[in-house]
Design an enzyme around this catalytic site. Structure first.
Site, PDB file in Angstrom:
ATOM      1  N   LYS A 116     -13.595  21.546 -15.928  1.00  0.00           N
ATOM      2  CA  LYS A 116     -12.730  20.405 -16.268  1.00  0.00           C
ATOM      3  C   LYS A 116     -13.614  19.205 -16.598  1.00  0.00           C
ATOM      4  CE  LYS A 116      -8.779  17.725 -14.577  1.00  0.00           C
ATOM      5  NZ  LYS A 116      -7.720  17.705 -13.564  1.00  0.00           N
ATOM      6  N   GLY A 145     -11.741  14.649 -23.863  1.00  0.00           N
ATOM      7  CA  GLY A 145     -12.053  15.909 -23.197  1.00  0.00           C
ATOM      8  C   GLY A 145     -12.967  15.762 -21.983  1.00  0.00           C
ATOM      9  N   ASP A 179       3.811  21.225 -16.919  1.00  0.00           N
ATOM     10  CA  ASP A 179       2.481  21.741 -17.284  1.00  0.00           C
ATOM     11  C   ASP A 179       1.539  21.703 -16.098  1.00  0.00           C
ATOM     12  OD1 ASP A 179       3.020  18.895 -17.981  1.00  0.00           O
ATOM     13  OD2 ASP A 179       0.855  18.815 -18.209  1.00  0.00           O
TER      14      ASP A 179
HETATM   15  P1  AMP Z   1      -2.484  15.743 -16.982  1.00  0.00           P
HETATM   16  O1  AMP Z   1      -1.510  14.625 -16.873  1.00  0.00           O
HETATM   17  O2  AMP Z   1      -3.853  15.416 -16.442  1.00  0.00           O
HETATM   18  O3  AMP Z   1      -1.968  17.009 -16.431  1.00  0.00           O
HETATM   19  O4  AMP Z   1      -2.744  15.949 -18.546  1.00  0.00           O
HETATM   20  C1  AMP Z   1      -1.728  16.121 -19.483  1.00  0.00           C
HETATM   21  C2  AMP Z   1      -2.314  16.584 -20.783  1.00  0.00           C
HETATM   22  O5  AMP Z   1      -3.277  15.651 -21.274  1.00  0.00           O
HETATM   23  C3  AMP Z   1      -3.042  17.913 -20.715  1.00  0.00           C
HETATM   24  O6  AMP Z   1      -2.816  18.590 -21.919  1.00  0.00           O
HETATM   25  C4  AMP Z   1      -4.482  17.502 -20.584  1.00  0.00           C
HETATM   26  O7  AMP Z   1      -5.365  18.485 -21.039  1.00  0.00           O
HETATM   27  C5  AMP Z   1      -4.528  16.271 -21.485  1.00  0.00           C
HETATM   28  N1  AMP Z   1      -5.623  15.362 -21.112  1.00  0.00           N
HETATM   29  C6  AMP Z   1      -5.689  14.547 -20.043  1.00  0.00           C
HETATM   30  N2  AMP Z   1      -6.842  13.849 -20.045  1.00  0.00           N
HETATM   31  C7  AMP Z   1      -7.531  14.227 -21.141  1.00  0.00           C
HETATM   32  C8  AMP Z   1      -8.791  13.861 -21.712  1.00  0.00           C
HETATM   33  N3  AMP Z   1      -9.595  12.960 -21.154  1.00  0.00           N
HETATM   34  N4  AMP Z   1      -9.152  14.474 -22.851  1.00  0.00           N
HETATM   35  C9  AMP Z   1      -8.355  15.380 -23.444  1.00  0.00           C
HETATM   36  N5  AMP Z   1      -7.172  15.744 -22.979  1.00  0.00           N
HETATM   37  C10 AMP Z   1      -6.749  15.184 -21.840  1.00  0.00           C
HETATM   38 MG    MG Z   2      -2.353  18.814 -16.298  1.00  0.00          MG
END
Ligand code: AMP
Ligand code: MG
Length: 530
Positions: free
Chosen positions: A135, A148, A282
């Site tokens: 991650k 990312g 998700d």
């Molecule tokens: P989360 O709220 O952390 O579960 O993220 C929701 C979505 O945003 C998921 O598809 C993650 O992969 C994407 N995401 C969160 N932070 C990043 C980041 N820094 N770079 C790319 N994608 C992100």
């Molecule tokens: Mg997530």
């Protein structure tokens, strides 16, 4: 490869990889790494983006052991490079998966692994399968406009909390290692136009399966029945092999399993005082694991309406007390997705009924143990509700309350035993008589079990942790790590290995939230920025 490199690689122990997901499920034909919508495929090949100066900050010896790695192997330069995404070791394959999700109650379409890159599936000597995931290893086709990457603060929080949860007996994804990248990541922590450079990090996460509800929702939303069916068949075959031989009842039985494990997970969260903070679909694991540690928090003073997530502060959708209800809502969304291919869609309601039943049963079992009752009786509900309301009004620390309740003499219950659980002297004074009256009722209830005090106390202490990863403790470990000293990460990892046992000399790790942390960022409120 030059011969010398080969020799070096040959001397470090390798894991055995068997990458079923990429072998058995359709992948993306486009091999370029650019943000896009991905149709007709469940994963995209993508290499991690190398980082400047990886350094191993912490690792979990239990996870290393389970995978079949010695601790010194993990510290080898080859593994540290691999854990940062700079190299793939033999057998590894790199990819990101495609999923969608409901965020804060709304369908958000395609999301996907935006900053998690899989390294493949490894099988240990006992035949157990684990997916490995980095991650923060760089952009993927699912990154949308984000980078990312992950910052050190959120990586420390994920690393520590997943291990702490495991030792508490709560189903969770695990963390093998935490590395710093030697590179900065820019984040605007409070979305207020003040971006700052923060140290970057990568966590290597481990779980039998990282498949989420959202993996099924996306093909269902696009009407791609064939892809949905393929994913369901794969998930059952790989992650629920005991169901694989069933015929037409299979889908329903599988959904019931997911409902049951999710219900059990919710009871665990309520038992230990964990608030996930972003229960989007998700972020819901098909195995009922706690997954995606973001702006989560631990309840200090008992408050069902408390949410650690600043983005959730207005609606409180993901607050402590609503978690069981939200999990059920998320299961309903999964049922909607599965209904697209279910032989008898209305039968999926059975899963939701099972959710309600299992949640009630497990809650009663778990909370009977927390309160020291031999077994749950119907009339206990009133006693429990009354004290929850009192604890909230009087700002009582949840962890201290249950631990100290075990010390109360049921022959002569005295409120003094509970004093350490109160945050404010004036609220203790204000509610003292109500609390004393409640203690009398509780003591008489416990006496009616005619049980030996010692065995009751042992049962209570086995479900009421002494040490949890309080938000301010994690923040102190982060502050020190950002100054270059990972010592407190190691100390916390060690204390939280044995959370139900009184550890002499480590009282500070059990301390209630100090006053300075009441409203401090990272200690009482967290943003999604990570
Ligand atoms: P989360 O709220 O952390 O579960 O993220 C929701 C979505 O945003 C998921 O598809 C993650 O992969 C994407 N995401 C969160 N932070 C990043 C980041 N820094 N770079 C790319 N994608 C992100
Ligand atoms: Mg997530």
């Amino acid at each position: 490869m030059p011969k010398s490199d080969f020799l070096v690689l040959a001397t470090i122990p390798m894991l055995h990889f068997d990458n079923r997901l990429v072998r058995e499920l359709p992948g993306d034909d486009d091999t370029r790494n650019h943000s896009r919508q991905v149709y007709g495929a469940l994963w995209s090949p993508v290499m991690p983006t190398p980082v400047a100066a990886p350094r191993l900050l912490a690792h979990s010896r239990e996870v290393a052991q389970q995978l079949g790695l010695a601790e010194h192997d993990l510290a080898s330069p080859q593994w540290v490079e691999a854990l940062a995404g700079n190299v793939l070791l033999p057998g590894m394959t790199a990819y990101a998966t495609c999923y969608g999700g409901h965020q804060f109650g709304n369908w958000a379409r395609q999301l996907g692994d935006g900053r998690a890159i899989f390294l493949g599936e490894t099988i240990n000597s006992a035949g157990q399968r684990f997916e490995l995931q980095l991650k923060g290893a760089g952009a993927t086709p699912y990154s949308r406009r984000a980078d990312g990457r992950a910052v050190l603060r959120s990586s420390v929080r994920e690393f520590l909390c997943s291990e702490a949860m495991h030792h508490l007996g709560v189903p969770t994804t695990r963390a093998l290692a935490l590395v710093t990248t030697g590179e900065a990541v820019v984040r605007d922590m409070f979305y207020d136009g003040n971006p700052v450079k923060e140290p970057g990090a990568v966590v290597c996460r481990v779980a039998p399966s990282f498949i989420r509800f959202g993996h099924f929702e996306l093909p269902a939303s696009r009407g791609d029945e064939a892809l949905l069916r393929q994913l369901v068949d794969f998930t059952i075959a790989r992650d629920f092999p005991e169901l694989a031989l069933l015929s037409e009842e299979r889908l329903l039985r599988w959904f019931v399993e997911i409902c049951q494990s999710t219900a059990r997970l919710m009871v665990h969260w309520m038992r230990v005082g964990f608030v996930h903070g972003v229960m989007n679909t998700d972020n819901m694991s098909i195995l009922g694991l706690t997954i995606d540690y973001g702006p989560y928090g631990w309840v200090d003073d008992f408050d069902p309406a408390w949410t650690p997530n600043t983005t959730d502060a207005a609606g409180r959708r993901y607050c402590f007390g609503r978690q069981p209800e939200i999990a059920r809502w998320n299961l309903e969304r999964l049922a909607d997705a599965l209904a697209v291919i279910a032989p008898e869609p209305s039968a999926l309601a059975l899963g939701l009924e099972r959710y309600d039943e299992i949640y009630a049963e497990e809650f009663q079992r778990s909370f009977a143990a927390k309160f020291g009752f031999a077994a749950w009786r119907e009339e206990d509900a009133g006693l429990v509700e009354d004290v929850f309301s009192l604890m909230h009004r009087a700002e009582v620390d949840m962890t201290w309350f249950f631990r100290n309740l075990a010390l109360v003499d049921v022959q002569a219950p005295a409120l003094g035993r509970l004093h350490d659980a109160f945050y404010r002297a004036e609220l203790l004074t204000e509610h003292a008589s109500e609390f004393s009256a409640w203690l009398e009722r509780w003591a008489s209830r416990v006496r009616s079990d005619n049980e030996r005090g010692e065995s009751r106390k042992a049962r209570m202490n086995a479900v009421n942790p002494r040490y949890v990863l309080r938000n301010y403790l994690a923040q102190q470990a982060i502050d020190r790590a950002e100054q270059g000293d990972p010592g407190m990460i190691h100390d916390l990892l060690d204390v939280l290995r044995d959370p139900y046992t009184e550890q002499a000399g480590r009282e500070t790790f059990a301390a209630r939230r100090p006053e300075w942390a009441r409203h401090k960022a990272g200690c009482s409120m967290l943003s999604c920025s990570s």
